[in-house]
Scaffold this motif. Structure first.
Motif, PDB file in Angstrom:
ATOM      1  N   THR A 354       0.833  -1.263   0.568  1.00  0.00           N
ATOM      2  CA  THR A 354      -0.215   0.226  -0.217  1.00  0.00           C
ATOM      3  C   THR A 354       0.814   1.588   0.167  1.00  0.00           C
ATOM      4  OG1 THR A 354      -1.916  -0.805   1.214  1.00  0.00           O
ATOM      5  CG2 THR A 354      -1.898   1.259   1.310  1.00  0.00           C
ATOM      6  N   GLN A 355       1.623   0.980   0.763  1.00  0.00           N
ATOM      7  CA  GLN A 355       2.488   2.526   1.014  1.00  0.00           C
ATOM      8  C   GLN A 355       3.260   2.314  -0.622  1.00  0.00           C
ATOM      9  OE1 GLN A 355       4.880   1.971   4.589  1.00  0.00           O
ATOM     10  NE2 GLN A 355       3.612   3.059   5.975  1.00  0.00           N
ATOM     11  N   ARG A 356       3.834   1.285  -1.108  1.00  0.00           N
ATOM     12  CA  ARG A 356       4.643   1.642  -2.074  1.00  0.00           C
ATOM     13  C   ARG A 356       3.884   1.896  -2.789  1.00  0.00           C
ATOM     14  NH1 ARG A 356       7.014  -3.506  -4.077  1.00  0.00           N
ATOM     15  NH2 ARG A 356       5.318  -4.047  -5.386  1.00  0.00           N
ATOM     16  N   TYR A 360       4.309   5.317  -5.102  1.00  0.00           N
ATOM     17  CA  TYR A 360       4.472   5.611  -7.077  1.00  0.00           C
ATOM     18  C   TYR A 360       3.670   6.213  -7.051  1.00  0.00           C
ATOM     19  CZ  TYR A 360       4.359   3.207 -12.053  1.00  0.00           C
ATOM     20  OH  TYR A 360       3.953   3.663 -13.089  1.00  0.00           O
ATOM     21  N   ALA A 361       2.135   6.539  -6.985  1.00  0.00           N
ATOM     22  CA  ALA A 361       1.388   8.120  -6.914  1.00  0.00           C
ATOM     23  C   ALA A 361       1.876   8.812  -6.763  1.00  0.00           C
ATOM     24  CB  ALA A 361      -0.524   7.087  -6.180  1.00  0.00           C
ATOM     25  N   MET A 366       4.622  13.680  -8.802  1.00  0.00           N
ATOM     26  CA  MET A 366       5.776  14.479  -8.266  1.00  0.00           C
ATOM     27  C   MET A 366       6.417  14.953 -10.317  1.00  0.00           C
ATOM     28  SD  MET A 366       6.892  13.451  -5.352  1.00  0.00           S
ATOM     29  CE  MET A 366       8.807  14.201  -5.939  1.00  0.00           C
ATOM     30  N   ALA A 367       6.600  13.845 -10.623  1.00  0.00           N
ATOM     31  CA  ALA A 367       6.895  13.765 -12.390  1.00  0.00           C
ATOM     32  C   ALA A 367       5.631  14.931 -12.966  1.00  0.00           C
ATOM     33  CB  ALA A 367       6.947  12.236 -13.315  1.00  0.00           C
ATOM     34  N   VAL A 368       4.551  14.871 -12.714  1.00  0.00           N
ATOM     35  CA  VAL A 368       3.699  15.882 -13.643  1.00  0.00           C
ATOM     36  C   VAL A 368       4.478  17.142 -13.228  1.00  0.00           C
ATOM     37  CG1 VAL A 368       1.142  16.502 -13.986  1.00  0.00           C
ATOM     38  CG2 VAL A 368       2.016  14.124 -13.945  1.00  0.00           C
ATOM     39  N   ASP A 369       4.696  17.555 -12.055  1.00  0.00           N
ATOM     40  CA  ASP A 369       5.038  18.697 -11.508  1.00  0.00           C
ATOM     41  C   ASP A 369       6.288  19.332 -12.156  1.00  0.00           C
ATOM     42  OD1 ASP A 369       2.335  18.969 -10.069  1.00  0.00           O
ATOM     43  OD2 ASP A 369       3.102  18.115  -8.229  1.00  0.00           O
ATOM     44  N   LEU A 370       7.138  17.632 -11.671  1.00  0.00           N
ATOM     45  CA  LEU A 370       8.761  18.284 -12.440  1.00  0.00           C
ATOM     46  C   LEU A 370       8.437  19.066 -13.924  1.00  0.00           C
ATOM     47  CD1 LEU A 370      10.916  15.589 -10.681  1.00  0.00           C
ATOM     48  CD2 LEU A 370      10.466  18.044  -9.949  1.00  0.00           C
ATOM     49  N   GLU A 371       7.879  18.266 -14.635  1.00  0.00           N
ATOM     50  CA  GLU A 371       7.425  18.641 -15.883  1.00  0.00           C
ATOM     51  C   GLU A 371       6.926  19.567 -16.100  1.00  0.00           C
ATOM     52  OE1 GLU A 371       5.931  16.435 -19.822  1.00  0.00           O
ATOM     53  OE2 GLU A 371       5.758  15.515 -18.934  1.00  0.00           O
TER      54      GLU A 371
END
Length: 615
Positions: A354-356, A360-361, A366-371
């Motif tokens: 669950t935590q993983r 991941y979500a 974060m990837a969206v924000d970083l992009e």
């Protein structure tokens, strides 16, 4: 073994002879009295017959004499018949005895075959504990031959701690009839092999009474050393399995497909918040916990594994915990088939991910924000480049105007200008040039990381020759390049800037340019990195200034003495770090300076060196 067979054969032969002698003696005892009586009665009858015959001649014939003669003849007939019956019975008894002896001999042979071919060790001892027989299995288990141990005390087969107590134990048993081993069934003991190592044995002892009253003791021993070791290995395996499952914090499940029962480990249940009795050990209990949206995929994976499409699987689904919340679970398992290829068992583990999944979500977000930030940064960099270009143009234009105006003023007033005025005008123009140099340095520093970083094959030997051709070095100033310069897979333009800047500084700051010497060398740090060194024999730099020289706008000499913007080494350091390396300074005042920097090599092949000869 041969000795055991000979002893048994001799015993059987002796028993057979003794039996025959006994039977003969019995027949003599039975037959001789009858023969004696028959002989005496026959003699008496003969006497009576002769007497009657004489009486018949002397007297007249009477009926009583005839009757007496007939009775005598009858007695003789009865006696003969009795004798024949006794003989017949004796012969029958003799043949019965022979058959009994044959059966007894066959039984003894069977027993002997069983003893000799038994998988268990069979040892016979007498009342003194002396070994009388030692079967082949005993030879194999103990490592002794029968000849080596027969006639010795059985304590030679016991551990040292038990051997000295055996005789006293046997003596007490002979006196009291009470024992802890004899006649009480199998008991685990230790025995000693011929090489000294100990064996774990199951021992059963029985007692036999011989015809002469002597007693024999038969011991049957079974080597259980492998079973004991297997038990110990099994316990260790179970302990290891328990420790591993506890250490990994995973839940374990084991599904018996023939009965439908599933074993859920305590950890499997507690990771969902359930107590031991909350979940039944069957598939329906598991199915009820799986999220409806995930059940179909889970069933497909299990069925594919059961039907032989794969022997292992790994799936992720949600399970409902005791708080009626769903936890993400990674289920891994294997299937076990019987000899006919039918699935009979599946087993595996459950890991709470669950935590993983949440991490991941979060990473995806974060990837969206970083992009989005990268796009914003790219726009900002573009705006910065545009601003830098505009700023440099707007700043440089007034500086050029000042320089030009000063030149025109000096030309117009040349006839009336004093030497001091001319010197001030020259100083003004030098300050303008310095300011323009500072602007160029700032622009250069800001563009590091955004300049051309395309990776290509760079022959560092040829690159250095090209750089030297563009440097204006004083007469007598010598620059030596090592002949083993490598060919690297790196960015050409940034590497060229690093070499050019370090060599320019070596020329600019040398205190004896007419006899100066600078060397450029390289050494491999490992298969993927090279370390270059640019060393000079100039005035050197004191250790306390080693960090300062890499800071922007910092110079060690007065700008009126040596014109410098203080940006060059700062740019060098930033470029080296952008290339993935690092730069260091090794110097002491009065002993020259050596700048060392590393450059990663992206080539898959081994080192390739340049064939360019330095000029």
């Amino acid at each position: 073994m041969a000795r055991v067979k000979n002893i048994n054969r001799e015993a059987m032969q002796t028993g057979k002879i003794a039996g025959n002698l006994g039977l003969t003696l019995l027949l003599l005892i039975l037959v001789l009295p009858f023969l004696g009586v028959s002989y005496l009665l026959n003699a008496e009858l003969d006497t009576e017959t002769r007497f009657l015959d004489r009486q018949k001649a002397d007297f007249e014939y009477v009926d009583s004499v005839r009757t007496l003669l007939e009775e005598t003849q009858h007695k003789r007939t009865l006696l003969q018949v009795s004798t024949l019956l006794v003989l017949a019975v004796s012969i029958a008894i003799y043949f019965i005895f022979l058959r009994h002896q044959a059966a007894l001999s066959e039984s003894r042979q069977k027993i002997q075959a069983i003893v000799e071919n038994a998988a268990d060790s069979i040892v016979t001892i007498n009342e003194q504990g002396v070994i009388l027989s030692f079967n082949p299995a005993a030879e194999k288990i103990f490592g002794y031959s029968a000849d080596e141990v027969m006639g010795q005390n059985v304590s030679c087969l016991m551990p040292e701690a038990d051997s000295h107590r055996h005789d006293s134990y046997l003596h007490r048993y002979m006196e009291s009839g009470q024992g802890h081993i004899i006649g009480v069934g199998a008991r685990e003991v230790e025995a000693r092999h011929s090489d000294g190592h100990l064996l774990s044995m199951d021992l059963a002892i029985s007692e036999m009474q011989q015809a002469d009253g002597r007693r024999l003791f038969v011991g049957i021993l079974r080597d259980i050393s492998r079973r004991k070791q297997a038990d110990a290995d099994l316990r260790a395996s179970e302990e290891r399995f328990t420790l591993i499952t506890r250490g990994t914090q995973d839940g374990i499940w084991d599904w018996d497909l023939t009965t439908g029962q599933i074993y859920f480990s305590p950890r499997w249940k507690t990771m969902l918040g359930y107590d031991e009795a909350d979940i039944e050990d069957n598939f329906l209990a598991l199915q009820a916990l799986i999220h409806p949206d995930d059940l179909g995929a889970a069933l497909d994976s299990w069925i594919a594994c059961m039907e032989g499409e794969t022997d292992a699987f790994a799936i992720e689904y949600r399970l409902r915990n005791k708080q009626d919340e769903y936890r993400w679970i990674q289920c891994r398992g294997l299937v076990q088939l019987d000899d006919e290829g039918h699935p009979v068992r599946m087993a595996g583990s459950h890991t709470d991910i669950t935590q993983r999944r949440q991490a991941y979500a979060d990473l995806q977000q974060m990837a969206v924000d970083l992009e989005a930030k990268a796009e914003a940064l790219e726009r900002s960099n573009q705006e910065l480049d545009q601003f830098a270009y505009i700023a440099s143009h707007d700043l440089k234009a007034p500086l050029r105007a000042i320089a030009n105006l000063s030149q025109w003023v000096e030309e117009d007033l040349e006839e009336v200008m004093t030497d001091d005025t001319r010197e001030q005008m020259a100083l003004l123009r030098s300050r303008v040039q310095r300011m323009e140099g500072l602007i160029n340095g700032v622009l250069q520093y800001s563009r590091v990381g955004r300049i051309d970083m395309e990776i290509e094959e760079v022959d560092t030997g040829k690159l250095l020759v090209e750089i030297l051709d563009g440097l204006a070095s004083p007469s007598g100033f010598r620059i030596d390049i090592a002949p083993d310069m490598p060919i690297l897979s790196t960015a050409r333009v940034p590497l060229s800037q690093v070499f050019a800047n370090l060599l320019s500084n070596a020329i600019k700051y040398h205190d004896r340019p007419e006899s100066a010497r600078v060397s450029v060398s390289v050494r491999p740090v490992n298969g993927a990195t090279y370390e270059f060194a640019v060393a000079d024999d100039g005035p050197g730099i004191a250790p306390e200034y080693h960090d300062k020289v890499f800071q922007i706008f910092q110079t060690l000499n007065a700008r009126d003495k040596v014109e410098s913007t203080g940006v060059g080494l700062t740019v060098v350091k930033k470029i080296v770090e952008e290339l993935g390396g690092e730069i260091t300074l090794d110097s002491a005042e009065g002993h020259g300076s050596t700048f060392r920097f590393t450059v990663p090599n992206n080539r898959d092949e081994g080192q390739v060196t340049s064939d360019e000869e330095p000029g």
